[in-house]
Design a protein around this motif. Structure first.
Motif, PDB file in Angstrom:
ATOM      1  N   ALA A 120       0.846  -1.187   0.000  1.00  0.00           N
ATOM      2  CA  ALA A 120       0.000   0.000   0.000  1.00  0.00           C
ATOM      3  C   ALA A 120       0.881   1.236   0.000  1.00  0.00           C
ATOM      4  O   ALA A 120       1.828   1.326   0.795  1.00  0.00           O
ATOM      5  N   ASN A 121       0.574   2.193  -0.867  1.00  0.00           N
ATOM      6  CA  ASN A 121       1.287   3.460  -0.892  1.00  0.00           C
ATOM      7  C   ASN A 121       0.623   4.405   0.103  1.00  0.00           C
ATOM      8  O   ASN A 121      -0.452   4.941  -0.157  1.00  0.00           O
ATOM      9  N   LEU A 122       1.266   4.618   1.247  1.00  0.00           N
ATOM     10  CA  LEU A 122       0.681   5.440   2.301  1.00  0.00           C
ATOM     11  C   LEU A 122       0.678   6.923   1.956  1.00  0.00           C
ATOM     12  O   LEU A 122      -0.016   7.703   2.602  1.00  0.00           O
TER      13      LEU A 122
ATOM     14  N   ASN B 155       6.711   8.679  -2.263  1.00  0.00           N
ATOM     15  CA  ASN B 155       5.827   7.565  -1.964  1.00  0.00           C
ATOM     16  C   ASN B 155       6.427   6.807  -0.791  1.00  0.00           C
ATOM     17  O   ASN B 155       7.646   6.744  -0.634  1.00  0.00           O
ATOM     18  N   ALA B 156       5.567   6.220   0.027  1.00  0.00           N
ATOM     19  CA  ALA B 156       5.998   5.397   1.166  1.00  0.00           C
ATOM     20  C   ALA B 156       5.169   4.119   1.097  1.00  0.00           C
ATOM     21  O   ALA B 156       3.950   4.150   1.287  1.00  0.00           O
ATOM     22  N   TYR B 157       5.837   3.005   0.810  1.00  0.00           N
ATOM     23  CA  TYR B 157       5.139   1.749   0.544  1.00  0.00           C
ATOM     24  C   TYR B 157       5.161   0.842   1.766  1.00  0.00           C
ATOM     25  O   TYR B 157       6.233   0.435   2.232  1.00  0.00           O
ATOM     26  N   LEU B 158       3.983   0.520   2.278  1.00  0.00           N
ATOM     27  CA  LEU B 158       3.851  -0.435   3.372  1.00  0.00           C
ATOM     28  C   LEU B 158       3.736  -1.823   2.770  1.00  0.00           C
ATOM     29  O   LEU B 158       2.812  -2.101   1.999  1.00  0.00           O
ATOM     30  N   VAL B 159       4.685  -2.686   3.116  1.00  0.00           N
ATOM     31  CA  VAL B 159       4.705  -4.066   2.631  1.00  0.00           C
ATOM     32  C   VAL B 159       4.415  -4.951   3.831  1.00  0.00           C
ATOM     33  O   VAL B 159       5.229  -5.047   4.754  1.00  0.00           O
ATOM     34  N   THR B 160       3.240  -5.575   3.842  1.00  0.00           N
ATOM     35  CA  THR B 160       2.841  -6.373   5.002  1.00  0.00           C
ATOM     36  C   THR B 160       3.147  -7.842   4.772  1.00  0.00           C
ATOM     37  O   THR B 160       3.309  -8.296   3.643  1.00  0.00           O
ATOM     38  N   GLY B 161       3.228  -8.569   5.874  1.00  0.00           N
ATOM     39  CA  GLY B 161       3.507  -9.997   5.812  1.00  0.00           C
ATOM     40  C   GLY B 161       4.354 -10.418   6.988  1.00  0.00           C
ATOM     41  O   GLY B 161       4.279  -9.835   8.072  1.00  0.00           O
ATOM     42  N   GLU B 162       5.180 -11.426   6.764  1.00  0.00           N
ATOM     43  CA  GLU B 162       6.037 -11.957   7.821  1.00  0.00           C
ATOM     44  C   GLU B 162       6.882 -10.856   8.459  1.00  0.00           C
ATOM     45  O   GLU B 162       7.071 -10.811   9.666  1.00  0.00           O
ATOM     46  N   ARG B 163       7.407  -9.956   7.620  1.00  0.00           N
ATOM     47  CA  ARG B 163       8.170  -8.803   8.108  1.00  0.00           C
ATOM     48  C   ARG B 163       7.530  -7.556   7.501  1.00  0.00           C
ATOM     49  O   ARG B 163       7.715  -7.255   6.330  1.00  0.00           O
ATOM     50  N   THR B 164       6.745  -6.866   8.311  1.00  0.00           N
ATOM     51  CA  THR B 164       6.026  -5.688   7.843  1.00  0.00           C
ATOM     52  C   THR B 164       6.979  -4.497   7.843  1.00  0.00           C
ATOM     53  O   THR B 164       7.506  -4.097   8.881  1.00  0.00           O
TER      54      THR B 164
ATOM     55  N   ASP C 105      10.749   3.518   2.319  1.00  0.00           N
ATOM     56  CA  ASP C 105      10.803   4.977   2.376  1.00  0.00           C
ATOM     57  C   ASP C 105       9.758   5.505   3.355  1.00  0.00           C
ATOM     58  O   ASP C 105       8.667   4.946   3.498  1.00  0.00           O
ATOM     59  N   ALA C 106      10.141   6.574   4.042  1.00  0.00           N
ATOM     60  CA  ALA C 106       9.319   7.087   5.137  1.00  0.00           C
ATOM     61  C   ALA C 106       8.450   8.271   4.738  1.00  0.00           C
ATOM     62  O   ALA C 106       7.496   8.599   5.433  1.00  0.00           O
ATOM     63  N   GLY C 107       8.794   8.928   3.640  1.00  0.00           N
ATOM     64  CA  GLY C 107       8.024  10.098   3.241  1.00  0.00           C
ATOM     65  C   GLY C 107       8.349  11.304   4.115  1.00  0.00           C
ATOM     66  O   GLY C 107       9.233  11.268   4.979  1.00  0.00           O
ATOM     67  N   ALA C 108       7.610  12.384   3.893  1.00  0.00           N
ATOM     68  CA  ALA C 108       7.842  13.645   4.604  1.00  0.00           C
ATOM     69  C   ALA C 108       6.567  14.478   4.621  1.00  0.00           C
ATOM     70  O   ALA C 108       5.695  14.312   3.777  1.00  0.00           O
ATOM     71  N   ASN C 109       6.481  15.347   5.601  1.00  0.00           N
ATOM     72  CA  ASN C 109       5.457  16.403   5.643  1.00  0.00           C
ATOM     73  C   ASN C 109       4.030  15.905   5.800  1.00  0.00           C
ATOM     74  O   ASN C 109       3.093  16.584   5.378  1.00  0.00           O
ATOM     75  N   TYR C 110       3.833  14.724   6.383  1.00  0.00           N
ATOM     76  CA  TYR C 110       2.486  14.271   6.730  1.00  0.00           C
ATOM     77  C   TYR C 110       2.588  13.235   7.842  1.00  0.00           C
ATOM     78  O   TYR C 110       3.674  12.756   8.158  1.00  0.00           O
TER      79      TYR C 110
ATOM     80  N   GLY D  65      10.264  -2.570  10.519  1.00  0.00           N
ATOM     81  CA  GLY D  65      11.434  -1.836  10.061  1.00  0.00           C
ATOM     82  C   GLY D  65      11.095  -0.860   8.961  1.00  0.00           C
ATOM     83  O   GLY D  65       9.982  -0.864   8.417  1.00  0.00           O
ATOM     84  N   VAL D  66      12.081  -0.016   8.637  1.00  0.00           N
ATOM     85  CA  VAL D  66      11.981   0.937   7.547  1.00  0.00           C
ATOM     86  C   VAL D  66      13.194   0.722   6.653  1.00  0.00           C
ATOM     87  O   VAL D  66      14.327   0.684   7.135  1.00  0.00           O
ATOM     88  N   VAL D  67      12.962   0.561   5.359  1.00  0.00           N
ATOM     89  CA  VAL D  67      14.024   0.370   4.379  1.00  0.00           C
ATOM     90  C   VAL D  67      14.028   1.598   3.471  1.00  0.00           C
ATOM     91  O   VAL D  67      12.973   1.998   2.963  1.00  0.00           O
ATOM     92  N   LEU D  68      15.206   2.174   3.275  1.00  0.00           N
ATOM     93  CA  LEU D  68      15.317   3.435   2.539  1.00  0.00           C
ATOM     94  C   LEU D  68      15.982   3.229   1.185  1.00  0.00           C
ATOM     95  O   LEU D  68      17.048   2.621   1.106  1.00  0.00           O
ATOM     96  N   THR D  69      15.357   3.763   0.132  1.00  0.00           N
ATOM     97  CA  THR D  69      15.997   3.726  -1.175  1.00  0.00           C
ATOM     98  C   THR D  69      17.157   4.715  -1.227  1.00  0.00           C
ATOM     99  O   THR D  69      18.155   4.458  -1.892  1.00  0.00           O
ATOM    100  N   HIS D  70      17.021   5.841  -0.525  1.00  0.00           N
ATOM    101  CA  HIS D  70      18.097   6.832  -0.425  1.00  0.00           C
ATOM    102  C   HIS D  70      17.696   7.869   0.608  1.00  0.00           C
ATOM    103  O   HIS D  70      16.583   7.809   1.141  1.00  0.00           O
TER     104      HIS D  70
END
Length: 195
Positions: free
Chosen positions: A3-5, A15-24, A28-33, A48-53
């Protein structure tokens, strides 16, 4: 499930994508909301949070996520603010139910990564390429048009080598790239021309 939060957010953010499952995980964390409330609309906890950059629009919400969920972050360079653990080029990280291979793809930013999973049929390409044949800008600090072209070539080779295994690539801004081989090749042509 992915889901793109950030979808529908009227602020400057990635964009900040929530990937659910065994390891949710949030890619990317996004900004300003209020990303914490957005996460809680889908799940109770985050692993966890995984960052593209580490451009601000991808990381500014990291402190709020750390405080709310006690999570740590993964990215290419643990020497940078907001990155707790390093992911090496060719390393793997679990997102949801699948392992994703990390490719170091500098050019937009020196610490840029993409994450690809044949099993899931999914890629997260950050700001390397975008739908419609566009690509990440190189006029910001650490940008390099030559490296960007080389990184897009590397992504293209990965996609070509594995045929149609990747069905969709989720970009750091805008819509997903369906049929990513053709879409990434269009971005490569445009980036070569712009160089």
């Amino acid at each position: 499930m992915i889901a793109n939060l950030s979808e529908g957010v009227a602020a400057f953010t990635s964009n900040a994508y929530l990937v659910t499952g065994e390891r949710t995980v949030l890619v990317d964390a996004g900004a300003n909301y209020d990303v914490v409330s957005a996460v809680r609309e889908h799940v109770d906890d985050l692993d966890g949070v995984v960052l593209t950059h580490t451009h601000d629009d991808h990381v500014e919400n990291v402190p709020a996520l750390r405080e709310a969920f006690g999570v740590e972050t993964w990215g290419f360079d643990p020497g940078r603010e907001h990155v707790d653990h390093g992911i090496a080029d060719g390393g793997t990280v679990t997102l949801g139910e699948h392992d994703y291979e990390a490719l170091h793809t500098p050019g937009h930013k020196e610490d840029h990564l993409v994450f690809l999973s044949r099993a899931a049929g999914v890629g997260f390409v950050g700001d390397l390429v975008f739908a419609g044949g566009s690509f990440g800008r190189t006029d910001l600090e650490e940008g390099d048009s030559r490296k960007l072209v080389e990184s897009i070539e590397r992504l293209t080779a990965f996609l070509d080598d594995r045929g149609t295994a990747i069905d969709v690539c989720y970009a750091g801004h805008g819509p997903a790239i369906d049929g990513p081989i053709d879409g990434v090749e269009a971005s490569l042509r445009a980036a070569r021309f712009a160089r």
